[in-house]
Design an enzyme around this catalytic site. Structure first.
Site, PDB file in Angstrom:
ATOM      1  N   SER A   1      -4.402   2.832   4.678  1.00  0.00           N
ATOM      2  CA  SER A   1      -4.626   2.205   3.380  1.00  0.00           C
ATOM      3  C   SER A   1      -4.623   0.674   3.505  1.00  0.00           C
ATOM      4  O   SER A   1      -5.460  -0.015   2.920  1.00  0.00           O
ATOM      5  CB  SER A   1      -3.544   2.666   2.399  1.00  0.00           C
ATOM      6  OG  SER A   1      -3.744   2.106   1.136  1.00  0.00           O
TER       7      SER A   1
ATOM      8  N   LYS B   1       0.788  -1.243   0.000  1.00  0.00           N
ATOM      9  CA  LYS B   1       0.000   0.000   0.000  1.00  0.00           C
ATOM     10  C   LYS B   1       0.815   1.284   0.000  1.00  0.00           C
ATOM     11  O   LYS B   1       0.315   2.362   0.338  1.00  0.00           O
ATOM     12  CB  LYS B   1      -1.026   0.045   1.157  1.00  0.00           C
ATOM     13  CG  LYS B   1      -1.847  -1.174   1.342  1.00  0.00           C
ATOM     14  CD  LYS B   1      -2.358  -1.763   0.049  1.00  0.00           C
ATOM     15  CE  LYS B   1      -3.504  -1.004  -0.575  1.00  0.00           C
ATOM     16  NZ  LYS B   1      -3.864  -1.659  -1.890  1.00  0.00           N
TER      17      LYS B   1
ATOM     18  N   HIS C   1       6.882  -7.377  -2.202  1.00  0.00           N
ATOM     19  CA  HIS C   1       6.674  -6.636  -0.953  1.00  0.00           C
ATOM     20  C   HIS C   1       7.650  -7.128   0.123  1.00  0.00           C
ATOM     21  O   HIS C   1       7.530  -6.769   1.292  1.00  0.00           O
ATOM     22  CB  HIS C   1       5.251  -6.847  -0.423  1.00  0.00           C
ATOM     23  CG  HIS C   1       4.192  -6.143  -1.208  1.00  0.00           C
ATOM     24  ND1 HIS C   1       4.355  -4.884  -1.717  1.00  0.00           N
ATOM     25  CD2 HIS C   1       2.922  -6.517  -1.538  1.00  0.00           C
ATOM     26  CE1 HIS C   1       3.246  -4.519  -2.350  1.00  0.00           C
ATOM     27  NE2 HIS C   1       2.366  -5.494  -2.255  1.00  0.00           N
TER      28      HIS C   1
HETATM   29  P1  A3P Z   1      -5.222   4.638  -0.511  1.00  0.00           P
HETATM   30  O1  A3P Z   1      -5.801   3.407   0.058  1.00  0.00           O
HETATM   31  O2  A3P Z   1      -4.686   5.562   0.523  1.00  0.00           O
HETATM   32  O3  A3P Z   1      -6.130   5.341  -1.453  1.00  0.00           O
HETATM   33  P2  A3P Z   1      -0.412  -0.303  -3.614  1.00  0.00           P
HETATM   34  O4  A3P Z   1      -0.494  -0.121  -5.092  1.00  0.00           O
HETATM   35  O5  A3P Z   1       0.959  -0.354  -3.074  1.00  0.00           O
HETATM   36  O6  A3P Z   1      -1.298  -1.415  -3.162  1.00  0.00           O
HETATM   37  O7  A3P Z   1      -0.973   1.040  -2.956  1.00  0.00           O
HETATM   38  C1  A3P Z   1      -2.325   1.400  -3.063  1.00  0.00           C
HETATM   39  C2  A3P Z   1      -2.479   2.802  -2.555  1.00  0.00           C
HETATM   40  O8  A3P Z   1      -1.927   3.707  -3.540  1.00  0.00           O
HETATM   41  C3  A3P Z   1      -3.932   3.209  -2.391  1.00  0.00           C
HETATM   42  O9  A3P Z   1      -3.934   4.216  -1.381  1.00  0.00           O
HETATM   43  C4  A3P Z   1      -4.226   3.760  -3.769  1.00  0.00           C
HETATM   44  O10 A3P Z   1      -5.371   4.577  -3.838  1.00  0.00           O
HETATM   45  C5  A3P Z   1      -2.960   4.547  -4.011  1.00  0.00           C
HETATM   46  N1  A3P Z   1      -2.740   4.854  -5.428  1.00  0.00           N
HETATM   47  C6  A3P Z   1      -2.831   4.031  -6.478  1.00  0.00           C
HETATM   48  N2  A3P Z   1      -2.582   4.694  -7.625  1.00  0.00           N
HETATM   49  C7  A3P Z   1      -2.336   5.974  -7.292  1.00  0.00           C
HETATM   50  C8  A3P Z   1      -2.035   7.165  -8.036  1.00  0.00           C
HETATM   51  N3  A3P Z   1      -1.942   7.140  -9.352  1.00  0.00           N
HETATM   52  N4  A3P Z   1      -1.850   8.309  -7.336  1.00  0.00           N
HETATM   53  C9  A3P Z   1      -1.942   8.328  -5.994  1.00  0.00           C
HETATM   54  N5  A3P Z   1      -2.227   7.256  -5.239  1.00  0.00           N
HETATM   55  C10 A3P Z   1      -2.422   6.085  -5.876  1.00  0.00           C
END
Ligand code: A3P
Length: 296
Positions: A139, A49, A109
């Site tokens: 998140s 996340k 991860h």
């Molecule tokens: P939130 O739950 O705070 O919205 P991962 O890809 O490592 O699983 O992380 C997911 C997190 O990154 C989520 O956070 C998601 O919304 C956010 N995320 C994904 N794409 C994004 C983007 N283009 N810009 C900003 N945040 C992004």
């Protein structure tokens, strides 16, 4: 694929060298540990996340010179294998990686002490992305709620305790971000921050381009910035995880592309939790030069 919500059990978890991981990953740990990286592999490493998907899409677009149609060839989890992920009878990251022609881009991860040694032995390029602990925790909580591939998080208060104790999958956030931070100057590691990417996406995307040796015109970089904004990625089925069976990920509980913001933790942390966390943070981060922004 046709399973309905509630028809799938949540996963179980186990330990590998003191780190909690899905049991399915633990079961093939020897194979993961012995994974043979190739010198031209590019690895995207994160604590869950922290902005993995975002970085994956940036890199994939860059490798395709900003060609959006090419990046829409498949969902992000098929374009870039997640090496330690095993969903029995459905998906195995190791197999995906082994079947993929080089040059490969891979995702993990794993904390650095569990990284298959061949990545560092072969001097692979690695992009690590870190996110401030409080937003990362919020998140991760919501991701547990909607994703059967993780254990039940319990209430927010319960999850808060588990996160603080490092008793969540992929282990302690502190150890993860610090471990990779300490390794960054000894290996080919580009260490990025989610908050910097939010604040100045073009500057951070330029760092990625330079790191992977991709020489792109300014207009192409601008195009990549646009296509990797939260709003565009949230609408893109190839990046928003909506093509995964709803029996596994239920976006009606919480969408994968949830808020994409810095500072959302303020909507979840109580004053008491915040004080406790700050205390714990100070203790655990005393021995590192690594610093984070928790808000803009
Ligand atoms: P939130 O739950 O705070 O919205 P991962 O890809 O490592 O699983 O992380 C997911 C997190 O990154 C989520 O956070 C998601 O919304 C956010 N995320 C994904 N794409 C994004 C983007 N283009 N810009 C900003 N945040 C992004």
């Amino acid at each position: 694929k046709d399973l309905k919500i509630g028809e799938m059990e949540r996963i179980t978890v186990d330990y590998v060298k003191g780190i909690l991981l899905p049991t399915s990953t633990c079961e093939i740990w020897d194979q993961i540990w012995n994974f043979e990286a190739k010198p031209d592999d590019l690895l995207i490493a994160t604590y869950p996340k922290a902005g993995t998907t975002w970085t994956q899409e940036i890199v994939d677009l860059m490798q395709n010179k900003g060609d959006v149609d090419k990046s829409r060839r498949a969902p992000i989890y098929e374009r870039i294998p997640f090496i330690e992920l095993v969903i029995p009878a459905i998906q195995c990251g190791l197999e995906q990686a082994n079947e993929m022609p080089s040059p490969r881009t891979l995702k993990t991860h794993l904390p650095i002490e569990l990284l298959p040694p061949s990545f560092l032995e072969k001097n692979c390029k690695i992009i690590y992305v870190a996110r401030n602990a409080k937003d990362n925790m919020v998140s991760y909580y919501h991701f547990h709620r909607m994703n059967k591939g993780l254990p039940d998080p319990g209430t927010w208060n319960e999850f808060f305790e588990k996160f603080l104790a490092g008793k969540v999958c992929w282990g302690s956030w502190y150890d993860h971000v610090k471990g990779w931070w300490e390794a960054k100057d000894k290996h080919q590691i580009l260490y990025l921050f989610y908050e910097d990417m939010k604040k100045d996406p073009k500057r951070e995307i330029q760092k990625v381009a330079e790191f992977i040796g991709s020489n792109l015109h300014d207009e192409v970089l601008d195009k990549i910035v646009h296509h990797t904004t939260f709003d565009v990625m949230k609408q893109n089925p190839m990046t928003n995880y909506t093509l995964i069976s709803t029996a596994v990920m239920d976006h009606s509980i919480s969408p994968f592309m949830r808020k994409g913001a810095v500072g959302d933790w303020k909507n979840y942390f109580t004053v008491a939790q915040n004080e406790r966390y700050d205390e714990d943070y100070k203790k655990n981060m005393a021995n590192t030069s690594l610093t984070f922004h928790f808000q803009f």
